[in-house]
Design an enzyme around this catalytic site. Sequence first.
Site, PDB file in Angstrom:
ATOM      1  N   GLU A  81       0.819  -1.217   0.000  1.00 44.18           N
ATOM      2  CA  GLU A  81       0.000   0.000   0.000  1.00 44.18           C
ATOM      3  C   GLU A  81       0.852   1.266   0.000  1.00 44.18           C
ATOM      4  O   GLU A  81       0.380   2.345   0.369  1.00 44.18           O
ATOM      5  CB  GLU A  81      -0.942   0.006   1.208  1.00 44.18           C
ATOM      6  CG  GLU A  81      -1.917  -1.154   1.277  1.00 44.18           C
ATOM      7  CD  GLU A  81      -2.957  -1.158   0.160  1.00 44.18           C
ATOM      8  OE1 GLU A  81      -2.839  -0.351  -0.787  1.00 44.18           O
ATOM      9  OE2 GLU A  81      -3.880  -1.988   0.231  1.00 44.18           O
ATOM     10  N   HIS A 100      -2.292   2.811   8.306  1.00 42.33           N
ATOM     11  CA  HIS A 100      -3.369   2.086   7.626  1.00 42.33           C
ATOM     12  C   HIS A 100      -3.585   0.764   8.352  1.00 42.33           C
ATOM     13  O   HIS A 100      -2.618   0.064   8.673  1.00 42.33           O
ATOM     14  CB  HIS A 100      -3.007   1.828   6.166  1.00 42.33           C
ATOM     15  CG  HIS A 100      -3.864   0.779   5.506  1.00 42.33           C
ATOM     16  ND1 HIS A 100      -5.246   0.832   5.519  1.00 42.33           N
ATOM     17  CD2 HIS A 100      -3.543  -0.364   4.852  1.00 42.33           C
ATOM     18  CE1 HIS A 100      -5.734  -0.211   4.871  1.00 42.33           C
ATOM     19  NE2 HIS A 100      -4.712  -0.967   4.466  1.00 42.33           N
ATOM     20  N   HIS A 102      -6.708  -2.606   9.386  1.00 41.54           N
ATOM     21  CA  HIS A 102      -7.987  -3.272   9.147  1.00 41.54           C
ATOM     22  C   HIS A 102      -8.716  -3.446  10.475  1.00 41.54           C
ATOM     23  O   HIS A 102      -9.094  -4.549  10.851  1.00 41.54           O
ATOM     24  CB  HIS A 102      -7.760  -4.633   8.482  1.00 41.54           C
ATOM     25  CG  HIS A 102      -7.040  -4.563   7.178  1.00 41.54           C
ATOM     26  ND1 HIS A 102      -6.570  -5.685   6.529  1.00 41.54           N
ATOM     27  CD2 HIS A 102      -6.700  -3.513   6.395  1.00 41.54           C
ATOM     28  CE1 HIS A 102      -5.967  -5.328   5.406  1.00 41.54           C
ATOM     29  NE2 HIS A 102      -6.030  -4.007   5.305  1.00 41.54           N
ATOM     30  N   TYR A 121     -20.013  14.305  18.127  1.00 33.98           N
ATOM     31  CA  TYR A 121     -19.162  15.424  17.714  1.00 33.98           C
ATOM     32  C   TYR A 121     -17.709  15.036  17.498  1.00 33.98           C
ATOM     33  O   TYR A 121     -16.956  15.726  16.797  1.00 33.98           O
ATOM     34  CB  TYR A 121     -19.255  16.580  18.715  1.00 33.98           C
ATOM     35  CG  TYR A 121     -18.638  16.314  20.068  1.00 33.98           C
ATOM     36  CD1 TYR A 121     -17.272  16.480  20.281  1.00 33.98           C
ATOM     37  CD2 TYR A 121     -19.423  15.923  21.152  1.00 33.98           C
ATOM     38  CE1 TYR A 121     -16.698  16.253  21.519  1.00 33.98           C
ATOM     39  CE2 TYR A 121     -18.877  15.693  22.384  1.00 33.98           C
ATOM     40  CZ  TYR A 121     -17.500  15.853  22.568  1.00 33.98           C
ATOM     41  OH  TYR A 121     -16.939  15.618  23.797  1.00 33.98           O
ATOM     42  N   HIS A 163     -12.365  -2.970   2.965  1.00 29.43           N
ATOM     43  CA  HIS A 163     -10.917  -3.008   3.190  1.00 29.43           C
ATOM     44  C   HIS A 163     -10.536  -2.641   4.626  1.00 29.43           C
ATOM     45  O   HIS A 163     -10.078  -3.477   5.373  1.00 29.43           O
ATOM     46  CB  HIS A 163     -10.244  -2.061   2.181  1.00 29.43           C
ATOM     47  CG  HIS A 163      -8.756  -2.154   2.136  1.00 29.43           C
ATOM     48  ND1 HIS A 163      -8.033  -1.854   1.009  1.00 29.43           N
ATOM     49  CD2 HIS A 163      -7.844  -2.484   3.069  1.00 29.43           C
ATOM     50  CE1 HIS A 163      -6.743  -2.020   1.236  1.00 29.43           C
ATOM     51  NE2 HIS A 163      -6.605  -2.398   2.491  1.00 29.43           N
ATOM     52  N   TYR A 216      -8.599  23.076  21.032  1.00 31.43           N
ATOM     53  CA  TYR A 216      -8.745  22.028  22.046  1.00 31.43           C
ATOM     54  C   TYR A 216      -7.373  21.489  22.454  1.00 31.43           C
ATOM     55  O   TYR A 216      -6.533  21.195  21.613  1.00 31.43           O
ATOM     56  CB  TYR A 216      -9.603  20.892  21.504  1.00 31.43           C
ATOM     57  CG  TYR A 216      -9.835  19.780  22.502  1.00 31.43           C
ATOM     58  CD1 TYR A 216     -10.728  19.942  23.551  1.00 31.43           C
ATOM     59  CD2 TYR A 216      -9.148  18.574  22.405  1.00 31.43           C
ATOM     60  CE1 TYR A 216     -10.953  18.945  24.475  1.00 31.43           C
ATOM     61  CE2 TYR A 216      -9.353  17.560  23.319  1.00 31.43           C
ATOM     62  CZ  TYR A 216     -10.259  17.749  24.356  1.00 31.43           C
ATOM     63  OH  TYR A 216     -10.461  16.753  25.270  1.00 31.43           O
TER      64      TYR A 216
END
Length: 238
Positions: A81, A100, A102, A121, A163, A216
Amino acid sequence: MSSLPSFTDDTRGLRLEIIETARALPKLGLTKGTSGNVSARVEGGFLITPSGTPYEDLTPDKIVPLDLEGRCRGDFLPSSEWRMHLDFYLAKPDCGAVVHCHSPRATALACLRRGIPAFHYMVALAGGDRIECADYASFGTRALSEAMIAALGERNACLLANHGQIAGGPNLKKALSVAEGVEDLADQYLSALSIGDPHILDATEMKNILQKFKSYGKQAGELTAGQTAAFELPVRVD
């Protein structure tokens, strides 16, 4: 053409941090086996975990350097990837790291091809008023990378149809935190859907929330001109 990024000792600390982040994924329940990948930006390119290597077997010399033209060096192939990571960095110059994975609940939603609306939120953690699900494309392809970029828009995370999910941030710690947050939101959203239809916050409220997120976590002395605190501050008595 640009020169390949060097793989010198001055990146050793970052390579170790990439390994630590990758090993955190299964510990946090964000992935299993060798699925998922982690990268971090360096001058002229990025460093990424290798293809099909168990996280416990990672060593600094196995972390693969690529430039921003998709060229790599060394004895190990980058994650399949790598292109998603490359295009993430090209699209978002302020992004310093990408995760990335799963993760199970985000992947479940992605298999339904459903994004995460503003039912809570905290979807603002991804930088927008919802978290989109990218169109499906085979893993490791340019088509998947293009679908990811379209779904991200101005945000720093999205789901990937059938995915998983992908998340970015200014550094590895923040990118991992965003991935964790996406998985938590997916879990909460699926739980709410199992009972009924969650109420969705409107665009005006989410615009307000996104503005609050800009300050924040900052202390009073860290607020820049024109910024206000994310919530009402108590009266300070010195």
